[in-house]
Motif scaffolding. Structure first.
Motif, short mmCIF file in Angstrom:
data_model
loop_
_atom_site.label_atom_id
_atom_site.label_comp_id
_atom_site.label_asym_id
_atom_site.label_seq_id
_atom_site.Cartn_x
_atom_site.Cartn_y
_atom_site.Cartn_z
N LEU A 11 -7.16 6.09 12.87
CA LEU A 11 -6.88 5.78 12.28
C LEU A 11 -7.55 7.04 10.93
O LEU A 11 -9.13 6.39 10.94
CB LEU A 11 -7.42 4.47 11.92
CG LEU A 11 -6.94 3.47 10.25
CD1 LEU A 11 -5.90 3.62 9.89
CD2 LEU A 11 -7.75 2.11 10.22
N PRO A 88 1.03 8.73 4.36
CA PRO A 88 1.01 7.56 5.09
C PRO A 88 2.30 7.61 6.04
O PRO A 88 2.69 7.38 7.39
CB PRO A 88 1.46 6.46 4.30
CG PRO A 88 0.73 6.58 3.16
CD PRO A 88 0.91 8.53 2.98
N THR A 91 3.01 8.62 9.67
CA THR A 91 2.12 8.38 10.91
C THR A 91 2.96 7.38 11.94
O THR A 91 4.16 7.74 11.71
CB THR A 91 1.66 6.43 10.35
OG1 THR A 91 0.80 6.29 9.33
CG2 THR A 91 1.77 5.17 11.59
N GLN A 121 -1.97 8.39 19.27
CA GLN A 121 -1.46 7.28 17.44
C GLN A 121 -2.16 7.56 16.73
O GLN A 121 -3.31 8.18 16.74
CB GLN A 121 -1.48 5.49 17.84
CG GLN A 121 -1.36 5.26 16.93
CD GLN A 121 0.08 5.02 16.10
OE1 GLN A 121 1.19 4.29 17.03
NE2 GLN A 121 0.60 4.81 15.20
N THR A 123 -2.24 6.98 12.53
CA THR A 123 -2.21 5.52 11.81
C THR A 123 -2.78 6.14 9.95
O THR A 123 -3.96 6.75 10.25
CB THR A 123 -2.76 4.44 12.10
OG1 THR A 123 -2.06 3.86 12.80
CG2 THR A 123 -2.72 3.28 11.10
N SER A 125 -3.28 4.78 6.30
CA SER A 125 -2.94 4.01 5.80
C SER A 125 -3.32 5.17 4.04
O SER A 125 -4.16 5.89 3.32
CB SER A 125 -4.81 3.22 5.35
OG SER A 125 -5.45 3.94 5.10
#
Length: 126
Positions: A11, A88, A91, A121, A123, A125
């Motif tokens: 993240l 974003p 992602t 993954q 991600t 934000s």
């Protein structure tokens, strides 16, 4: 048995950076053209970037150019994707993939690739 293992996802805030790695085993790494693909929820898997067996030729999609850099270390049998200025819309689950070829042009069709990792993954934000 060929195996590709991705790492480095996570993240991050928009504008940040991540470096993905893909460790290969069970194949003669320097004979394989390598690629990074990604798949966002509800979307098809798409290529991000690819690199020839020797590392001298690369391909990047318009979304990756100027922000992402693909590289490889054949001695370490590892593929990398340096991702800067993340957005974003970046992602997705990122996959590395390989196909046996020592010729150009680099394939962009996922169906051309023989081996795939399990994905990592990413991600971003806002």
């Amino acid at each position: 048995q060929a195996q590709l293992v991705e790492s480095g996802g996570g993240l991050v805030q928009a504008g940040g950076s991540l470096r993905l790695s893909c460790a290969a085993s069970g194949l003669t790494f320097n004979l394989y053209t390598m690629g990074w693909f990604r798949q966002a929820p509800g979307k098809e898997r798409e290529m991000v970037a690819a690199i020839s067996w020797s590392g001298t030729t690369t391909y990047s999609t318009d979304s990756a150019k100027d922000r992402f850099t693909i590289s490889r270390d054949n001695a370490k049998e590892t593929l990398y994707l340096q991702m800067n200025s993340l957005k974003p819309e970046d992602t997705a689950v990122y996959y590395c993939a390989a196909y046996l070829a020592k010729r150009l042009p680099i394939a962009t069709d996922p169906g051309r690739y023989d081996y795939w990792g399990q994905g990592t993954q990413v991600t971003v934000s806002s």
